[in-house]
Design an enzyme around this catalytic site. Structure first.
Site, PDB file in Angstrom:
ATOM      1  N   ASP A 173     -11.123   7.571   1.733  1.00 54.60           N
ATOM      2  CA  ASP A 173      -9.903   6.767   1.709  1.00 54.60           C
ATOM      3  C   ASP A 173      -8.716   7.692   1.991  1.00 54.60           C
ATOM      4  O   ASP A 173      -8.775   8.501   2.903  1.00 54.60           O
ATOM      5  CB  ASP A 173      -9.785   6.039   0.364  1.00 54.60           C
ATOM      6  N   TYR A 211       1.396   4.304   0.686  1.00 55.37           N
ATOM      7  CA  TYR A 211       1.090   3.657   1.966  1.00 55.37           C
ATOM      8  C   TYR A 211       2.319   3.668   2.875  1.00 55.37           C
ATOM      9  O   TYR A 211       2.206   3.874   4.088  1.00 55.37           O
ATOM     10  CB  TYR A 211       0.636   2.218   1.736  1.00 55.37           C
ATOM     11  N   HIS A 230     -17.424   2.169   0.038  1.00 54.38           N
ATOM     12  CA  HIS A 230     -16.173   2.908   0.132  1.00 54.38           C
ATOM     13  C   HIS A 230     -15.990   3.891  -1.026  1.00 54.38           C
ATOM     14  O   HIS A 230     -15.363   4.929  -0.875  1.00 54.38           O
ATOM     15  CB  HIS A 230     -15.025   1.899   0.167  1.00 54.38           C
TER      16      HIS A 230
END
Length: 391
Positions: A184, A311, A364
């Site tokens: 990630d 982000y 993930h």
């Protein structure tokens, strides 16, 4: 003014009983929305499952026991770049050869929690049926704004800046050369460690290549690359609403998520389910206690807003940085339940790829879902680079 290097200090978290009771009262007082019949997970988090999870969080989940288990990890905090950084530093047990220091990078929505299962497998492989010569010194930092690291009071740090902090951290710990691995956002950070500190990073391992960015002529792409880009666009259209919110208006969502533990659970548990190799049943990959440990870390540290803001910082990274080629030897383990898995042709565009594997299980959050498989991937990949530690 002292020029002494920063000194890590042991760290243990202790939750006040009043804070735990406040959480339980909030959970019991949840004001539930309606939901169409038979909606299930099709519109987001399944309301029936969330009610079950919240009820257990309020009246069954033993947070003090989980907090005590986390306290058994060797945890520290150290000032770096004006921020207090929390990290796990677990040294190799009974190694029989050169010890490779390894910094592990987590992503969202998690923290050092992602690697809690895998740390003992990496530091003491001999106790888990593997070769003691494959032992690592393991460092697992919480990124700024995550877990028990400080939240930046100004703009969030991007992955490039975090990579710089991790290079500094490894120096503080006495490691001139080391390996890096992650998934990630941690994949992103590991990549920039290799790009900006190639003299110190002996090799880098990742479980994904991030969201694809390509500004060239599509005709120059291999067919499997074009298909992957199309799949990524389709995934973003159906699954990417959370990321759009994080990149653009994270503070709007943070108000509700930081105030409502049920809302926080809904925001995160949907991703744990959607991104893991669980065939639609989130508890095939994570027990309720494991889910709630992650959620409770977010709740008591108040880091949901600061974690989302990263982000926005990463969205501003220039394309010239994204296009840089990694020359440090790199490996990828592409787990079957992960999202938008890249073809090898794409990986080789900007990376010196020496190994790509496709493990049989995992998604993930591979280090947490399948710690034994993940540990074996790291042991096998880094084995040829251990000799560098004796030079």
């Amino acid at each position: 003014m002292s020029d002494d290097p920063p000194r890590p200090e042991p760290f243990t978290s202790r939750t006040a009983p009043a804070a735990l009771e406040d959480l339980r009262q909030r959970l019991r007082a949840t004001r539930w929305p309606d939901s169409p019949e038979e909606a299930g997970w099709s519109l987001g988090t399944d309301l029936d499952y969330l009610r079950e999870l919240v009820a257990y969080w309020a009246d069954g989940f033993d947070w003090p026991a989980q907090e005590a288990a986390l306290a058994r990890l060797p945890r520290f905090r150290v000032p770096l770049g004006g921020l207090g950084i929390h990290f796990v530093h677990a040294r190799a047990v009974a190694p029989t050869g050169p010890v490779l220091p390894l910094v592990l990078g987590h992503g969202w929505p998690d923290s050092f929690w992602r690697y809690t299962k895998v740390v003992p497998l990496l530091t003491d492989p001999g106790a888990h049926g593997a070769d003691p010569a494959d032992a690592f010194d393991v460092v697992v930092p919480d990124m700024p704004g995550y877990g028990f690291s400080d939240r930046p009071t100004g703009a969030a740090l991007d992955s490039i800046a975090v990579a710089g902090l991790w290079a500094e951290l490894m120096g503080v710990l006495g490691y001139s050369r080391f390996g890096a691995a992650g998934g990630d956002i941690g994949s992103h950070v590991s990549r920039y460690l290799a790009l900006d500190h190639p003299d110190r990073v002996v090799a880098v391992h990742r479980t994904d290549a991030g969201v694809p960015v390509f500004t060239g002529d599509p005709a120059d792409l291999a067919p499997e690359e074009r298909a992957w880009l199309d799949d990524a666009v389709a995934w973003g259209g159906t699954e990417g609403a959370y990321a759009a919110m994080h990149r653009t208006k994270p503070q709007t969502a943070a108000v509700g998520l930081n105030d409502s533990p049920a809302g926080l659970a809904a925001w995160i548990v949907e991703k744990l389910r959607a991104w893991s190799d669980c065939d639609g049943d989130v508890e095939r990959s994570f027990t309720k206690d494991e889910i709630l440990t992650n959620l409770t870390l977010y709740w008591f540290t108040g880091t949901i807003g600061s974690s989302m803001r990263m982000y926005r910082a990463n969205a501003a990274i220039p394309l010239t940085q994204l296009a840089r080629r990694v020359e440090v030897p790199s490996g990828f383990a592409l787990f079957p339940g992960d999202i938008v898995r890249p073809p090898r042709a794409w990986l080789e565009r900007t990376t010196n790829v020496v190994r790509v594997t496709e493990p049989a299980r995992g998604g993930h959050f591979a280090a947490f879902e399948e710690p034994e498989l993940y540990a074996e991937e790291l042991r096998a990949f880094f084995r040829p680079y251990r000799a560098a530690m004796s030079r």
